[in-house]
Design a protein around this motif. Sequence first.
Motif, PDB file in Angstrom:
ATOM      1  N   ARG A   1      -4.782   6.008  -0.645  1.00 38.38           N
ATOM      2  CA  ARG A   1      -4.302   6.688  -1.838  1.00 38.38           C
ATOM      3  C   ARG A   1      -5.118   7.959  -2.069  1.00 38.38           C
ATOM      4  O   ARG A   1      -6.339   7.894  -2.191  1.00 38.38           O
ATOM      5  CB  ARG A   1      -4.437   5.722  -3.020  1.00 38.38           C
ATOM      6  CG  ARG A   1      -4.151   6.327  -4.353  1.00 38.38           C
ATOM      7  CD  ARG A   1      -4.008   5.206  -5.360  1.00 38.38           C
ATOM      8  NE  ARG A   1      -4.203   5.680  -6.699  1.00 38.38           N
ATOM      9  CZ  ARG A   1      -4.054   4.908  -7.764  1.00 38.38           C
ATOM     10  NH1 ARG A   1      -3.723   3.635  -7.633  1.00 38.38           N
ATOM     11  NH2 ARG A   1      -4.244   5.394  -8.961  1.00 38.38           N
TER      12      ARG A   1
ATOM     13  N   ARG B   1       5.943   8.116  -6.526  1.00 43.51           N
ATOM     14  CA  ARG B   1       4.995   8.268  -7.620  1.00 43.51           C
ATOM     15  C   ARG B   1       5.526   9.317  -8.597  1.00 43.51           C
ATOM     16  O   ARG B   1       6.226  10.253  -8.199  1.00 43.51           O
ATOM     17  CB  ARG B   1       3.642   8.754  -7.092  1.00 43.51           C
ATOM     18  CG  ARG B   1       2.898   7.767  -6.248  1.00 43.51           C
ATOM     19  CD  ARG B   1       2.206   6.682  -7.019  1.00 43.51           C
ATOM     20  NE  ARG B   1       1.272   7.142  -8.039  1.00 43.51           N
ATOM     21  CZ  ARG B   1       0.403   6.323  -8.656  1.00 43.51           C
ATOM     22  NH1 ARG B   1       0.343   5.034  -8.359  1.00 43.51           N
ATOM     23  NH2 ARG B   1      -0.417   6.777  -9.571  1.00 43.51           N
TER      24      ARG B   1
ATOM     25  N   TRP C   1       1.794  -3.432  -5.298  1.00 44.52           N
ATOM     26  CA  TRP C   1       0.722  -3.458  -6.296  1.00 44.52           C
ATOM     27  C   TRP C   1      -0.127  -2.218  -6.206  1.00 44.52           C
ATOM     28  O   TRP C   1       0.167  -1.331  -5.420  1.00 44.52           O
ATOM     29  CB  TRP C   1      -0.078  -4.745  -6.235  1.00 44.52           C
ATOM     30  CG  TRP C   1      -0.650  -5.168  -4.908  1.00 44.52           C
ATOM     31  CD1 TRP C   1       0.057  -5.466  -3.785  1.00 44.52           C
ATOM     32  CD2 TRP C   1      -2.018  -5.377  -4.580  1.00 44.52           C
ATOM     33  NE1 TRP C   1      -0.794  -5.857  -2.802  1.00 44.52           N
ATOM     34  CE2 TRP C   1      -2.082  -5.825  -3.255  1.00 44.52           C
ATOM     35  CE3 TRP C   1      -3.216  -5.265  -5.299  1.00 44.52           C
ATOM     36  CZ2 TRP C   1      -3.275  -6.138  -2.618  1.00 44.52           C
ATOM     37  CZ3 TRP C   1      -4.412  -5.577  -4.680  1.00 44.52           C
ATOM     38  CH2 TRP C   1      -4.433  -6.011  -3.347  1.00 44.52           C
ATOM     39  N   GLN C   2      -1.146  -2.163  -7.048  1.00 44.15           N
ATOM     40  CA  GLN C   2      -1.963  -0.952  -7.168  1.00 44.15           C
ATOM     41  C   GLN C   2      -3.421  -1.345  -7.364  1.00 44.15           C
ATOM     42  O   GLN C   2      -3.704  -2.476  -7.764  1.00 44.15           O
ATOM     43  CB  GLN C   2      -1.579  -0.160  -8.420  1.00 44.15           C
ATOM     44  CG  GLN C   2      -0.127  -0.044  -8.724  1.00 44.15           C
ATOM     45  CD  GLN C   2       0.129   0.789  -9.965  1.00 44.15           C
ATOM     46  OE1 GLN C   2      -0.410   0.490 -11.027  1.00 44.15           O
ATOM     47  NE2 GLN C   2       0.941   1.817  -9.830  1.00 44.15           N
ATOM     48  N   THR C   3      -4.295  -0.396  -7.120  1.00 46.35           N
ATOM     49  CA  THR C   3      -5.714  -0.639  -7.397  1.00 46.35           C
ATOM     50  C   THR C   3      -5.872  -1.160  -8.832  1.00 46.35           C
ATOM     51  O   THR C   3      -6.656  -2.064  -9.094  1.00 46.35           O
ATOM     52  CB  THR C   3      -6.510   0.681  -7.234  1.00 46.35           C
ATOM     53  OG1 THR C   3      -6.255   1.193  -5.933  1.00 46.35           O
ATOM     54  CG2 THR C   3      -7.993   0.466  -7.411  1.00 46.35           C
TER      55      THR C   3
ATOM     56  N   ASN D   1       0.401   8.770  -0.660  1.00 51.17           N
ATOM     57  CA  ASN D   1      -0.079   7.669   0.165  1.00 51.17           C
ATOM     58  C   ASN D   1      -0.084   8.116   1.611  1.00 51.17           C
ATOM     59  O   ASN D   1       0.965   8.302   2.206  1.00 51.17           O
ATOM     60  CB  ASN D   1       0.866   6.484   0.015  1.00 51.17           C
ATOM     61  CG  ASN D   1       0.210   5.410  -0.788  1.00 51.17           C
ATOM     62  OD1 ASN D   1      -0.762   4.820  -0.332  1.00 51.17           O
ATOM     63  ND2 ASN D   1       0.724   5.174  -1.980  1.00 51.17           N
TER      64      ASN D   1
ATOM     65  N   ASP E   1       7.426  -7.440   2.018  1.00 49.47           N
ATOM     66  CA  ASP E   1       6.948  -6.241   1.342  1.00 49.47           C
ATOM     67  C   ASP E   1       6.526  -6.663  -0.062  1.00 49.47           C
ATOM     68  O   ASP E   1       7.236  -7.436  -0.715  1.00 49.47           O
ATOM     69  CB  ASP E   1       8.122  -5.240   1.282  1.00 49.47           C
ATOM     70  CG  ASP E   1       7.768  -3.954   0.573  1.00 49.47           C
ATOM     71  OD1 ASP E   1       6.573  -3.692   0.371  1.00 49.47           O
ATOM     72  OD2 ASP E   1       8.707  -3.206   0.223  1.00 49.47           O
ATOM     73  N   HIS E   2       5.378  -6.253  -0.506  1.00 46.59           N
ATOM     74  CA  HIS E   2       5.012  -6.502  -1.905  1.00 46.59           C
ATOM     75  C   HIS E   2       4.293  -5.302  -2.483  1.00 46.59           C
ATOM     76  O   HIS E   2       3.713  -4.495  -1.761  1.00 46.59           O
ATOM     77  CB  HIS E   2       4.280  -7.832  -2.083  1.00 46.59           C
ATOM     78  CG  HIS E   2       2.935  -7.949  -1.407  1.00 46.59           C
ATOM     79  ND1 HIS E   2       2.621  -7.352  -0.208  1.00 46.59           N
ATOM     80  CD2 HIS E   2       1.832  -8.631  -1.776  1.00 46.59           C
ATOM     81  CE1 HIS E   2       1.379  -7.648   0.131  1.00 46.59           C
ATOM     82  NE2 HIS E   2       0.881  -8.423  -0.803  1.00 46.59           N
TER      83      HIS E   2
ATOM     84  N   ASP F   1       4.747   4.807 -11.049  1.00 46.28           N
ATOM     85  CA  ASP F   1       5.711   4.687  -9.954  1.00 46.28           C
ATOM     86  C   ASP F   1       7.104   4.794 -10.553  1.00 46.28           C
ATOM     87  O   ASP F   1       7.366   4.262 -11.647  1.00 46.28           O
ATOM     88  CB  ASP F   1       5.577   3.336  -9.241  1.00 46.28           C
ATOM     89  CG  ASP F   1       4.469   3.360  -8.195  1.00 46.28           C
ATOM     90  OD1 ASP F   1       4.409   4.344  -7.428  1.00 46.28           O
ATOM     91  OD2 ASP F   1       3.677   2.414  -8.143  1.00 46.28           O
TER      92      ASP F   1
ATOM     93  N   GLY G   1       0.815  -1.207   0.000  1.00 39.52           N
ATOM     94  CA  GLY G   1       0.000   0.000   0.000  1.00 39.52           C
ATOM     95  C   GLY G   1       0.850   1.259   0.000  1.00 39.52           C
ATOM     96  O   GLY G   1       0.386   2.327  -0.358  1.00 39.52           O
ATOM     97  N   GLU G   2       2.085   1.123   0.440  1.00 38.20           N
ATOM     98  CA  GLU G   2       3.013   2.251   0.485  1.00 38.20           C
ATOM     99  C   GLU G   2       4.398   1.643   0.685  1.00 38.20           C
ATOM    100  O   GLU G   2       4.532   0.442   0.967  1.00 38.20           O
ATOM    101  CB  GLU G   2       2.678   3.169   1.665  1.00 38.20           C
ATOM    102  CG  GLU G   2       2.680   2.370   2.946  1.00 38.20           C
ATOM    103  CD  GLU G   2       2.466   3.158   4.210  1.00 38.20           C
ATOM    104  OE1 GLU G   2       2.975   4.268   4.294  1.00 38.20           O
ATOM    105  OE2 GLU G   2       1.822   2.629   5.119  1.00 38.20           O
TER     106      GLU G   2
HETATM  107  P1  AMP Z   1      -3.320   1.795  -4.242  1.00 36.05           P
HETATM  108  O1  AMP Z   1      -3.854   1.892  -5.612  1.00 36.05           O
HETATM  109  O2  AMP Z   1      -4.122   2.509  -3.224  1.00 36.05           O
HETATM  110  O3  AMP Z   1      -3.057   0.357  -3.841  1.00 36.05           O
HETATM  111  O4  AMP Z   1      -1.911   2.536  -4.241  1.00 36.05           O
HETATM  112  C1  AMP Z   1      -0.945   2.096  -5.151  1.00 36.05           C
HETATM  113  C2  AMP Z   1       0.317   2.846  -4.959  1.00 36.05           C
HETATM  114  O5  AMP Z   1       0.818   2.647  -3.625  1.00 36.05           O
HETATM  115  C3  AMP Z   1       1.424   2.356  -5.845  1.00 36.05           C
HETATM  116  O6  AMP Z   1       1.364   2.906  -7.132  1.00 36.05           O
HETATM  117  C4  AMP Z   1       2.664   2.790  -5.075  1.00 36.05           C
HETATM  118  O7  AMP Z   1       2.938   4.141  -5.277  1.00 36.05           O
HETATM  119  C5  AMP Z   1       2.227   2.581  -3.651  1.00 36.05           C
HETATM  120  N1  AMP Z   1       2.648   1.261  -3.163  1.00 36.05           N
HETATM  121  C6  AMP Z   1       1.883   0.184  -2.981  1.00 36.05           C
HETATM  122  N2  AMP Z   1       2.601  -0.835  -2.484  1.00 36.05           N
HETATM  123  C7  AMP Z   1       3.879  -0.394  -2.369  1.00 36.05           C
HETATM  124  C8  AMP Z   1       5.113  -0.973  -1.929  1.00 36.05           C
HETATM  125  N3  AMP Z   1       5.165  -2.220  -1.482  1.00 36.05           N
HETATM  126  N4  AMP Z   1       6.232  -0.207  -1.985  1.00 36.05           N
HETATM  127  C9  AMP Z   1       6.189   1.067  -2.426  1.00 36.05           C
HETATM  128  N5  AMP Z   1       5.052   1.669  -2.847  1.00 36.05           N
HETATM  129  C10 AMP Z   1       3.906   0.960  -2.814  1.00 36.05           C
END
Ligand code: AMP
Length: 636
Positions: A511, A500, A396-398, A506, A393-394, A485, A372-373
Motif C-alpha cells: 500500500r 480507492r 480487508w485493510q491495515t 496498491n 478472495d477476501h 474503498d 491486499g488488492e
Molecule cells: P492494506 O491496508 O495494505 O491492507 O490495503 C488495504 C487496501 O487494499 C484496501 O482498502 C483495498 O483498497 C485493497 N484491498 C485489499 N484487499 C482487497 C480485495 N480483496 N479486493 C480489492 N481490494 C482490496
Amino acid sequence: MQGKYLETYQSWMGDPEGFWKAQAERLDWFKPADKVFDAEAGVYGRWFAGAETNTCHNCLDRQIAAGRGTQKAIIYDSPMTGAKQSFTYDEVLTEVQAVAAVLKNHGIGKGDRVIIYMPMIPEAVFSMLACARIGAIHSVVFGGFAAHELAIRIDDCNAKAVISASCGLEPGRVVPYKPLLDHAIDMAQVKPEYSFVFQRDQHHAALRYEHGDVDLAKAVEVEKVNGTQVACEPVAATDPLYILYTSGTTGQPKGVVRDNGGHMVALAWTMENIYGVKPGEVFWAASDIGWVVGHSYIVYGPLLAGNTTILFEGKPVGTPDAGTFWRVVADHDVKVLFTAPTAFRAIRRDDPDGEFARKHDTSGLRALFLAGERADTETIKWAEKILDVPVIDHWWQTETGWPVAANPAGLGLLPVKYGSPAVAMPGYAIDVLDDAGHPVPRGTLGNIVVKLPLPPGCLVTFWNADERFRSSCLEEFPGYYKTADAGLVDEDGYVYVMARTDDIINCAGHRLSTGAMEEVCAMHPDVAECAVIGIADELKGQIPCGFLVLKHNVNRDFKVIEREIVQLVRDEIGPVAAFKNVMKVERLPKTRSGKILRGTMQKIADGMPWKMPATIDDPAILDEITVVLKQHGMAK
Ligand code: AMP
Ligand code: COA
C-alpha cells in the motif's frame, strides 16, 4: 446460503456484545471485562473495557498449558539463505523470555514504544512477542522503507528503542540495515536510547556501543544460559499492543493502533471460522511482518489459535524459481495458504502451465486465500486449476486488522462470484453510500462504509492523533467508518471492491501513497509541480507514474533529472515505492479551482472510458497528457 454463515452473521447482529463475549471465552484473562463494549470510551467506544490480559501469554503460555509445548509453533524457511528451522511453542517461549529480559534490563517496560526494523527472521517474531510480554508497544517497519520513513515513525511514536538486524536479503543483493538505521536516528528528533542489532552471517554491522547499540544475539544468549524467566505483564485489554504505520493521503503515515483484548478475540475467531484451520494445523501467510497481514496472520492469529505458522524469507519467483511456494507447501504440510494476488500473477508469468506445481505434492492444501488488492478473475481461475482447491478472495485493510468481507471456509463455503470477496463477516455491517451520505440501491457503485462501532480487532485510533482519525475516517459519513474503498453490494449481499476513493495505490500488494511520492518529487529543485498516479500493471496491479512540470529556467537533460528523481523517491520513501516511471509534461490538467485531475489522467492511462470534467480549465491539456503517455508506451 449454505453452511453456518447466515446463522452466525444473524447471531452476531442479534446480540453483538453477546457474540464477542462468547468468543472471548476461548482466551485467558487476568481480570474479566467490566463491560464487553463501553460506548463512552475512546473515539467510538472500546471493547472489553476493564479487562486485563496479555497477548503473549495467550499466544504461548496458554498454548503450552494446554499441551502444545512440543508442537511446532514457527517454521522458518528461507530460500534466500537455505535455512530451515523450526521452533516448538516451548522453544519460542524460551527465546521470547530471553528477548524480554534483555529489553527489561535496558529499562524498557509497559507502554514504551519499540520500533522493530527487521527482515523475515525468527528474531523478528520473538521481538514482537517479547514486547507484548512486557507490555511494550511495538511498531514494525517494513524493510523496504528508507531511512526517512523510519525516522518519521521513530519520531511519531517517540520510540525508546529500536530492534533491528544487520541486514535484509533481496534477490542478488544484501541490504545492510544498520546504515539506514543510523541515518534514520541522525535525522529523527527523537533519539532512541538503544538499538538492539541482530548480527546475521551474511553481513556484520559495525555497532556503535557508545551510541547505545547492543548486540542482540549476545545479550539473548546470556539470558538463555541463565534461564531467565520473565512473567507476562498484565495489561488492560484496551492498552495498545502495537502501532502499525500505513500510508495516508500525505507523507505523514497514519499510526494504526491495535489494542490487546479485542485484537485477540477477533483473530482467534477468524482462524477457524474464516480460514477453516484447526489447532495443530499449519497455516502460511506468505507476506511480511512489516505489513498487517504479517502481524495478524504470520504472528498473532496462528499462535492464538494453536497453529503452526510459517515464516518465509523469499519471493514467489526467483528464489530460486516459481515452484518455491509449492515446495514450501509440500515440505511443511501447509493446510491453508494466504498471499497477495500479485504473487500468483508472478508465478503464473514464470510458469503458465503449472509445471512447477506438478513437481511437488500439494495435496494437503485445502484453500488459498488472496487479499491486499483486487484479485483478477483470470488469476483466481488459474490458481484454482493449478491447485485444485477453493481460491478465496477476501477484503480487508491495515485499519481493520482482519477480513471485512470473505467467503468463510470454516463456516462452510458460499457459492463463489468471481470479482467479489464475498460477504460481510460478523462484526461488520456494510453499507454503500453516495457522496452526500445517502444509501444507494443494491448493485449501485458508491462509498463502502462500515456501521459503527467497528468490531473488536479494528483500529481504535491513530497514535496520538484521535482528531486525525475522526476527521479522516469518521466525519464524512456520520455513524460510519469510511473504508475509502468504492464498490457495491449486490442483491445477494456480495461485496465488490472496485477502487480507492483517495490517492492510495496498491503496488505488488504494497500500500503506497501517491501523495507522499508527490511530496518527494516536489522537493527536487527543478520541479515546478507534479502529479503521481497509479497506472494499471499486469504484474503488480498498479505502478506509480510521475508527471513533472519543470521550472521555466531548467535546461538540463531530462534523463538526468529523471534519474535523480527516481533516486530521490528511493532514498526518501524506499525501493518498495517501485517508482520508476517519470514523464515530463508542459502542464497538468486542472479544474478551474486548481485541483489536478488525477482521476481523469489515470483513466486515460488505463484505457478506461472517461468524461471531460465539466470544471476543467483547459481541455487541451488532456490531449497533451495522452500524447506523452503514448510516447512512453504507457497508454493502454
Ligand atoms: P492494506 O491496508 O495494505 O491492507 O490495503 C488495504 C487496501 O487494499 C484496501 O482498502 C483495498 O483498497 C485493497 N484491498 C485489499 N484487499 C482487497 C480485495 N480483496 N479486493 C480489492 N481490494 C482490496
Ligand atoms: N527490503 C529491502 N528492499 C525491498 C524489500 C525489503 N523487505 N521488499 C522489496 N524491496 C525492494 C525490491 O528488491 C525492489 O527493489 P528494486 O527496485 O531494486 O528491484 C523494490 O523494493 C520493489 O519491490 P517489489 O515491488 O516487491 O517488486 P519485486 O520485483 O521485487 O517483486 C513480487 C515483485 C510480485 C514478486 C513481490 O512484490 C511480491 O512477492 N509481492 C507480494 C507482496 C505481499 O506479499 N504483500 C503483502 C500483502 S498479502
